[in-house]
Motif scaffolding. Structure first.
Motif, PDB file in Angstrom:
ATOM      1  N   ALA A 159      68.029  25.856 -26.649  1.00 23.25           N
ATOM      2  CA  ALA A 159      67.362  25.243 -25.502  1.00 23.25           C
ATOM      3  C   ALA A 159      66.038  25.923 -25.148  1.00 23.25           C
ATOM      4  N   MET A 160      66.127  27.128 -24.546  1.00 25.14           N
ATOM      5  CA  MET A 160      64.932  27.825 -24.072  1.00 25.14           C
ATOM      6  C   MET A 160      65.090  29.320 -24.300  1.00 25.14           C
ATOM      7  N   PRO A 161      63.993  30.071 -24.278  1.00 20.25           N
ATOM      8  CA  PRO A 161      64.111  31.521 -24.477  1.00 20.25           C
ATOM      9  C   PRO A 161      64.815  32.197 -23.314  1.00 20.25           C
ATOM     10  N   SER A 162      65.674  33.131 -23.650  1.00 17.27           N
ATOM     11  CA  SER A 162      66.342  33.968 -22.666  1.00 17.27           C
ATOM     12  C   SER A 162      66.194  35.413 -23.149  1.00 17.27           C
ATOM     13  N   SER A 163      66.949  36.306 -22.549  1.00  8.95           N
ATOM     14  CA  SER A 163      66.906  37.703 -22.972  1.00  8.95           C
ATOM     15  C   SER A 163      68.249  38.343 -22.677  1.00  8.95           C
ATOM     16  N   PHE A 164      68.490  39.464 -23.321  1.00  3.86           N
ATOM     17  CA  PHE A 164      69.711  40.202 -23.018  1.00  3.86           C
ATOM     18  C   PHE A 164      69.679  40.719 -21.582  1.00  3.86           C
ATOM     19  N   GLY A 165      68.482  41.022 -21.098  1.00  2.88           N
ATOM     20  CA  GLY A 165      68.365  41.436 -19.695  1.00  2.88           C
ATOM     21  C   GLY A 165      68.826  40.349 -18.756  1.00  2.88           C
ATOM     22  N   LEU A 166      68.441  39.115 -19.064  1.00  5.35           N
ATOM     23  CA  LEU A 166      68.839  37.975 -18.243  1.00  5.35           C
ATOM     24  C   LEU A 166      70.344  37.742 -18.346  1.00  5.35           C
ATOM     25  N   ASN A 369      55.617  25.275 -23.943  1.00  5.59           N
ATOM     26  CA  ASN A 369      54.397  24.683 -24.493  1.00  5.59           C
ATOM     27  C   ASN A 369      53.979  23.431 -23.719  1.00  5.59           C
ATOM     28  N   ILE A 370      54.960  22.658 -23.244  1.00  8.26           N
ATOM     29  CA  ILE A 370      54.648  21.520 -22.359  1.00  8.26           C
ATOM     30  C   ILE A 370      53.982  22.026 -21.083  1.00  8.26           C
ATOM     31  N   ASN A 371      54.542  23.098 -20.504  1.00  3.67           N
ATOM     32  CA  ASN A 371      54.001  23.634 -19.258  1.00  3.67           C
ATOM     33  C   ASN A 371      52.565  24.142 -19.439  1.00  3.67           C
ATOM     34  N   THR A 372      52.291  24.701 -20.616  1.00  2.00           N
ATOM     35  CA  THR A 372      50.927  25.157 -20.889  1.00  2.00           C
ATOM     36  C   THR A 372      49.946  23.985 -20.837  1.00  2.00           C
ATOM     37  N   PRO A 398      55.351  26.363 -32.572  1.00  2.00           N
ATOM     38  CA  PRO A 398      55.617  26.983 -31.277  1.00  2.00           C
ATOM     39  C   PRO A 398      54.613  28.068 -30.916  1.00  2.00           C
ATOM     40  N   ASP A 399      54.240  28.090 -29.641  1.00  3.10           N
ATOM     41  CA  ASP A 399      53.468  29.199 -29.066  1.00  3.10           C
ATOM     42  C   ASP A 399      54.457  30.025 -28.255  1.00  3.10           C
ATOM     43  N   THR A 400      54.688  31.252 -28.674  1.00  2.00           N
ATOM     44  CA  THR A 400      55.734  32.092 -28.054  1.00  2.00           C
ATOM     45  C   THR A 400      55.183  33.046 -26.999  1.00  2.00           C
ATOM     46  N   SER A 401      53.947  32.849 -26.597  1.00  4.16           N
ATOM     47  CA  SER A 401      53.298  33.855 -25.744  1.00  4.16           C
ATOM     48  C   SER A 401      53.481  33.624 -24.246  1.00  4.16           C
ATOM     49  N   LYS A 402      54.018  32.494 -23.846  1.00  2.59           N
ATOM     50  CA  LYS A 402      54.105  32.143 -22.421  1.00  2.59           C
ATOM     51  C   LYS A 402      54.999  33.128 -21.668  1.00  2.59           C
ATOM     52  N   GLN A 403      54.566  33.565 -20.498  1.00  3.26           N
ATOM     53  CA  GLN A 403      55.343  34.484 -19.657  1.00  3.26           C
ATOM     54  C   GLN A 403      55.944  33.725 -18.472  1.00  3.26           C
ATOM     55  N   HIS A 404      57.180  34.081 -18.120  1.00  4.06           N
ATOM     56  CA  HIS A 404      57.832  33.521 -16.936  1.00  4.06           C
ATOM     57  C   HIS A 404      57.717  34.557 -15.819  1.00  4.06           C
ATOM     58  N   THR A 405      57.043  34.216 -14.760  1.00  5.37           N
ATOM     59  CA  THR A 405      56.739  35.219 -13.732  1.00  5.37           C
ATOM     60  C   THR A 405      57.545  35.075 -12.446  1.00  5.37           C
ATOM     61  N   ALA A 407      60.546  34.879  -9.597  1.00 11.44           N
ATOM     62  CA  ALA A 407      61.681  35.777  -9.325  1.00 11.44           C
ATOM     63  C   ALA A 407      62.939  35.307 -10.040  1.00 11.44           C
ATOM     64  N   GLY A 408      63.573  36.229 -10.749  1.00 10.17           N
ATOM     65  CA  GLY A 408      64.826  35.941 -11.413  1.00 10.17           C
ATOM     66  C   GLY A 408      64.675  35.327 -12.787  1.00 10.17           C
ATOM     67  N   SER A 409      63.471  35.293 -13.312  1.00  8.69           N
ATOM     68  CA  SER A 409      63.241  34.691 -14.624  1.00  8.69           C
ATOM     69  C   SER A 409      63.225  35.761 -15.706  1.00  8.69           C
ATOM     70  N   ILE A 410      63.029  35.326 -16.939  1.00 12.16           N
ATOM     71  CA  ILE A 410      63.162  36.199 -18.095  1.00 12.16           C
ATOM     72  C   ILE A 410      62.250  37.429 -18.031  1.00 12.16           C
ATOM     73  N   HIS A 411      61.036  37.271 -17.469  1.00 13.38           N
ATOM     74  CA  HIS A 411      60.100  38.389 -17.408  1.00 13.38           C
ATOM     75  C   HIS A 411      59.991  38.979 -16.011  1.00 13.38           C
ATOM     76  N   ASN A 412      60.871  38.592 -15.108  1.00 11.87           N
ATOM     77  CA  ASN A 412      60.882  39.150 -13.741  1.00 11.87           C
ATOM     78  C   ASN A 412      62.328  39.146 -13.248  1.00 11.87           C
ATOM     79  N   LEU A 413      63.120  40.074 -13.754  1.00 11.95           N
ATOM     80  CA  LEU A 413      64.575  40.057 -13.548  1.00 11.95           C
ATOM     81  C   LEU A 413      65.011  40.407 -12.125  1.00 11.95           C
ATOM     82  N   CYS A 414      64.163  41.078 -11.364  1.00 13.08           N
ATOM     83  CA  CYS A 414      64.511  41.462  -9.973  1.00 13.08           C
ATOM     84  C   CYS A 414      65.782  42.315  -9.922  1.00 13.08           C
ATOM     85  N   LEU A 415      65.921  43.253 -10.836  1.00 10.92           N
ATOM     86  CA  LEU A 415      67.138  44.056 -10.915  1.00 10.92           C
ATOM     87  C   LEU A 415      67.360  44.887  -9.659  1.00 10.92           C
ATOM     88  N   ASP A 416      66.289  45.423  -9.087  1.00  7.75           N
ATOM     89  CA  ASP A 416      66.441  46.225  -7.859  1.00  7.75           C
ATOM     90  C   ASP A 416      66.959  45.363  -6.708  1.00  7.75           C
TER      91      ASP A 416
END
Length: 424
Positions: A159-166, A369-372, A398-405, A407-416
């Motif tokens: 479906a979409m990129p995720s991470s082990f952190g997520l 890529n659609i969002n870009t 595919p363009d794999t460079s897009k960042q998710h910014t 709160a609570g997304s793949i590149h902004n986990l909000c762990l604290d």
């Protein structure tokens, strides 16, 4: 040796059926019956039913029994119906007539009820602390592996990129919801039912505020009928709370089994944590997580059992309540073990590198890529059709460079922030 014995001989088959395996189950609540008996004795002395000297003797006798329980030498012999009759017998044997006074202004019903309340309250607290330990482990793993890519799936399709952190922090945050339910169950049982006797109170001038304070309950269950009717309601509430936590762990265990399979191959574990096959020498089976899944699913079934035992009982005491203890206590002991082994095992997880350039992950980034294209000025529908057309005709790159910014997304986990949410 029965608290209700009137000297009438009871048919042995009837006795065996009605006692069941209470002796074995009651070992778990023995120390709580001692705690309740200690508080009750202090109250009896205050209202003038026993003397100061008798209180000292009773407290001394209860201390001996408490030490035996802690040492594991306390045994409920076959001639006793339950832990309550055993404790009264031992007090009478060592102290004489004063031992017989400990049952004054009590019924076996409220003895069982208060001992269960204390056991439930104590063990819900233990489950909460063990959940906190696992929660902290998962948050730490999320931080460690926050940059490790993990494919996300819907319908078990890429479906979409995720991470082990997520992934790790998702289950950690779900456990916060489970703790909310544990806290609700703690609040439900943190009410002193002692003094309800057989369900209609006592004509003795008992001081229920004193026993509430002595046993460190937050409040009284004031209405004596309500106190007895709490049997079943307490267990249904607890079963729902334990079942919620078990559901979270069962799903996590399922993910773990899935991700260990060669078809996914996202994670592994040291050989010492896996089992083999009697005929296939290559096997590394995730038996511990399969058993966690099965045991957790069994715990989730408990709520239905508690409902069906009690849902149509009228007010007052009924012997059906005896059937509540065994499996609710077993569930507590089981879930504590599950939390321990889950925490122990997951700390040793081996997170593998996932090659996102593998052809099967080619379409992970279509949404990004659609969002870009939308950010560049196209409408969402136009961008969707453009990328969709590329997918259909095989020209999509595919363009794999897009960042998710957010709160609570793949590149902004909000762990604290998630750490801070865990109930104090």
């Amino acid at each position: 040796m029965k608290l209700w014995d009137k000297g009438i001989s009871i048919d042995k088959k009837i006795e065996q059926f009605t006692v069941g395996n209470d002796r074995e189950i009651d070992i778990h609540i023995a120390k709580y019956d001692v705690i309740a008996s200690r508080a009750h004795a202090k109250m009896l002395q205050k209202i003038g039913i026993i003397t100061v000297e008798e209180l000292v003797d009773l407290l001394s006798g209860l201390k001996v029994l408490e030490e035996q329980i802690e040492a594991g030498t306390f045994v409920i012999d076959e001639q006793f119906e339950d832990v309550h009759s055993k404790i009264e017998f031992e007090l009478t044997k060592s102290l004489g007539e004063v031992g017989k006074k400990i049952h004054t202004a009590r019924s076996r019903n409220d003895q069982v009820l208060v001992a269960c309340h204390l056991y439930y309250k104590d063990n819900l607290g233990l489950v909460k602390e063990k959940t906190r330990t696992l929660f902290n482990t998962l948050i730490n793993l999320a931080d460690t592996y926050k940059d490790k890519v993990l494919p996300g799936y819907t319908h078990l399709q890429v479906a979409m990129p995720s991470s082990f952190g997520l992934w790790f922090s998702a289950y950690a945050e779900l456990m916060i919801d489970d703790v909310y339910m544990l806290d609700a169950a703690i609040k439900t049982v943190d009410q002193n039912p002692l003094g309800s006797a057989a369900g209609y109170g006592s004509s003795f001038p008992i001081d229920r505020a004193l026993t509430t304070k002595e046993m460190e309950f937050a409040t009284l269950k004031y209405n004596v009928v309500a106190a007895q009717m709490g049997r079943g309601k307490n267990e249904r509430t607890i079963a729902a709370a334990l079942g919620g936590l078990a559901n979270t762990m069962a799903r996590f265990a399922m993910d773990t089994c899935l991700y260990m399979s060669q078809n996914f191959s996202f994670i592994s574990f040291p050989d010492a944590l896996t089992t083999g096959s009697s005929i296939m020498p290559h096997k590394k089976n995730p038996d511990v997580f399969e058993l966690i899944r099965g045991k957790c699913n069994k715990i989730q079934a408990l709520q239905t059992e508690m409902v069906l035992i009690t849902n149509n009982l009228p007010s007052g005491y009924h012997r059906d309540f005896q059937l509540l203890k065994e499996n609710i206590i077993a569930a507590f002991e089981e879930i504590k073990d599950i939390l321990d082994i889950f925490n122990y095992s997951i700390q040793q997880i081996i997170v593998k590198d996932v090659d996102i350039h593998d052809d099967k992950y080619k379409y992970l980034f279509t949404v990004d890529n659609i969002n870009t294209l939308v950010v560049e000025g196209q409408s969402f529908r136009e961008a969707y059709q453009k990328i969709g057309g590329q997918v259909q005709d095989g020209t999509y790159v595919p363009d794999t460079s897009k960042q998710h910014t957010h709160a609570g997304s793949i590149h902004n986990l909000c762990l604290d922030a998630i750490r801070e949410k865990f109930p104090k």
